[in-house]
Design an enzyme around this catalytic site. Structure first.
Site, PDB file in Angstrom:
ATOM      1  N   LYS A  74      -5.755  -7.409  -3.659  1.00  0.00           N
ATOM      2  CA  LYS A  74      -5.396  -6.938  -2.322  1.00  0.00           C
ATOM      3  C   LYS A  74      -6.376  -5.846  -1.894  1.00  0.00           C
ATOM      4  O   LYS A  74      -6.769  -4.992  -2.703  1.00  0.00           O
ATOM      5  CB  LYS A  74      -3.962  -6.409  -2.331  1.00  0.00           C
ATOM      6  CG  LYS A  74      -3.425  -6.010  -0.961  1.00  0.00           C
ATOM      7  CD  LYS A  74      -1.957  -5.577  -1.044  1.00  0.00           C
ATOM      8  CE  LYS A  74      -1.414  -5.199   0.324  1.00  0.00           C
ATOM      9  NZ  LYS A  74       0.012  -4.812   0.285  1.00  0.00           N
ATOM     10  N   SER A  83       3.188  -6.875   3.745  1.00  0.00           N
ATOM     11  CA  SER A  83       1.785  -6.771   4.080  1.00  0.00           C
ATOM     12  C   SER A  83       0.868  -7.563   3.150  1.00  0.00           C
ATOM     13  O   SER A  83      -0.300  -7.774   3.472  1.00  0.00           O
ATOM     14  CB  SER A  83       1.365  -5.295   4.032  1.00  0.00           C
ATOM     15  OG  SER A  83       1.494  -4.782   2.704  1.00  0.00           O
ATOM     16  N   SER A 126       6.803  -5.527   0.793  1.00  0.00           N
ATOM     17  CA  SER A 126       5.504  -6.177   1.022  1.00  0.00           C
ATOM     18  C   SER A 126       5.015  -7.057  -0.105  1.00  0.00           C
ATOM     19  O   SER A 126       3.986  -7.722   0.030  1.00  0.00           O
ATOM     20  CB  SER A 126       4.435  -5.119   1.335  1.00  0.00           C
ATOM     21  OG  SER A 126       4.639  -4.581   2.613  1.00  0.00           O
TER      22      SER A 126
END
EC number: 6.3.5.7
Length: 493
Positions: free
Chosen positions: A79, A159, A183
């Site tokens: 990420k 997210s 998330s």
């Protein structure tokens, strides 16, 4: 999806040990898959083929020498919130343009120490602020799942949408992710993957771009429960560089997969039955309850009375901490700089151009609730509510409950640029209604695929555990996985 990229981490690890193929061949298979799919799915914002191949060659050498680590040769996506030395790290924000750190986050360093291979950096909501991966400076990620007889692009959740989409589409064997209010778990539920948010303090936050420091926690997204357990064991550690890191032994999570649930007491919180919840969410929850009972667990109805206050309290605490954390991005030392006639105007111009709409909204909310005259009325009150939410969980666990079973999300994945959600940010925030309590209380939570919606898209269940008892979540999650089966999207990209 090639034969090699279809392997789980556990399967690939065993095949590499048998020398069925090389780590370099495995990495090349994933890089080819990314080349083919990423222009459509937009899961990666930076691909690192040279680095991946160099790391894979190193893995092959260690395997040949009998010195393989626990993740030797396994290709992962990272990420864009995790600092990776010399590689694009921008939290998918314009304000961090061209930032390449000269250090490595503790979580990614742990993975490389265990032999993992980096494929690249994954798309995400800007500064992890979002529930649909539509706030990224690099554009939205497309969910690899589609509804029956529909070409509508769906969100992958947020997210960590890039992490979830890439894992589901076999563009990485697994991925790092972070969870501030859901998330990891919400995108996992939307993409038919497994995501675990560990106990606060289980994984170091050092080298991870901060959103809300008292809520953020790193964790993995993987294709199945076993893979999630393998990844978390490598990611987790005590870290003297992070004062919130807990000096707690990291157990062998993989050993918990397949453990019996006999004698466990699973709580069903009545407050998670919300008005307007789709019938199919209730149905999958009831199936999960039956699976727990069939596995030998006792089902107990419980109450978490302050749950209804969790979402409003979260959207005071998280923006307040974001307002403080994001004050450091000013155009002076790194990232974007937009000139002005003086320093103050340069700050204003840089932040106005660099931050996206949702990030600006949360900074403004946070600044407001921390301002003189409102601090006590909003921020202090929200922290008191947070204490009550934590106490609710402590009371339930003190009564002998080992874990809680709830839905992971209030719906299946929705469409990109959904007009109803785009025009009303509060409706978008409601996607976190089942997940924010876990962050507010610092507890571990896992999302596991539990079925398909009437439209053929994934639905997930969430298990919430006692502090530092991720093992029970892996054991119970494996029961859901065995009963529900594994799900993967039909390739259309």
């Amino acid at each position: 999806m090639s034969e090699l990229t279809a392997l789980t981490i556990a399967e690939a690890r065993e095949a590499l040990a048998r020398k069925d193929f090389s780590a370099l061949e495995l990495a090349d298979s994933y890089l080819a898959a990314i080349d083919a799919a990423n222009p459509v799915l937009n899961a990666y914002v930076a691909v690192t083929p040279e680095k991946a191949r160099a790391m894979a060659r190193g893995s092959d050498a260690r395997i040949a020498a009998g010195e393989a680590g626990t993740l030797e040769g396994i290709p992962l996506g990272i990420k864009d919130l995790f600092a990776t030395e010399g590689v694009h790290t921008q939290a998918c924000s314009h304000i961090l343009d061209k930032f390449e750190p000269r250090y490595e986050s503790t979580v990614t360093a742990n993975l490389w120490t265990d032999g993992a291979v980096m494929l690249g950096k994954l798309n995400m909501d800007e500064f992890a602020m979002g529930s649909s991966n539509e706030t990224s400076h690099y554009g939205p990620v497309i969910n690899p799942w589609r509804r029956k007889d529909s070409n509508l692009d769906l969100v992958p959740g947020g997210s960590s949408g890039g992490s979830a989409a890439a894992t589901a589409a076999h563009l990485c064997a697994g991925a790092t992710a972070t969870d501030t209010g859901g998330s990891i778990r919400q995108p996992a539920a939307f993409t038919g993957t497994v995501g675990i948010k560990p106990t606060y303090g289980r994984c170091s936050r050092w080298g991870t771009v901060a959103f809300a420091s008292s809520l953020d926690q790193a964790g993995p997204i993987a294709r199945d429960v076993r893979d999630a357990a393998i990844l978390l064991r490598s990611m987790a550690s005590s870290d003297p560089k992070d004062t919130t890191s807990v000096d707690h032994e990291v157990p062998d999570y993989e050993a918990a997969v397949g453990r019996s649930l006999k004698g466990l007491r699973i709580g069903i919180p009545k407050e998670y039955r919300i008005d307007g919840m789709p019938a199919e969410i209730e149905e999958v929850w009831q199936r999960g309850i039956a699976w727990m009972r069939d596995a030998g667990a006792e089902i107990v109805d419980v109450s978490l009375p302050h749950t209804k206050y969790a979402l409003p309290a979260y959207y005071i605490v998280a923006p307040a901490e974001a307002s403080s954390n994001l004050a450091r991005y000013d155009g002076v030392r790194y990232g974007l700089r937009v000139p002005g006639k003086d320093v103050a105007e340069m700050y204003e111009n840089t932040r106005a151009a660099g931050f996206g709409r949702e990030v600006k909204r949360r900074i403004m909310i946070g600044t407001y609730v921390l301002s003189a005259g409102y601090y006590d009325a909003y921020y202090i009150r929200a922290q008191k509510v947070r204490t009550l939410i934590k106490r609710d969980f402590e009371t339930v666990f003190a009564d002998g409950i080992d874990a809680l079973l709830t839905p992971a999300t209030p719906s299946a994945a929705f469409g990109i640029a959904d007009e109803d959600l785009a025009s009303d940010p509060v409706k978008m925030y409601l996607n976190d209604i089942f997940t924010v309590t876990v962050n507010m209380a610092g507890l571990p939570g896992i999302a596991v695929p539990a079925g398909l919606s009437g439209e053929g898209t994934p639905l997930g269940l969430q298990l919430i555990g006692r502090p530092f008892d991720e093992e029970t979540l892996f054991a119970a999650g494996a029961v859901i996985e065995r009963a529900a089966g594994r799900f993967q999207p039909k390739k259309w990209w």
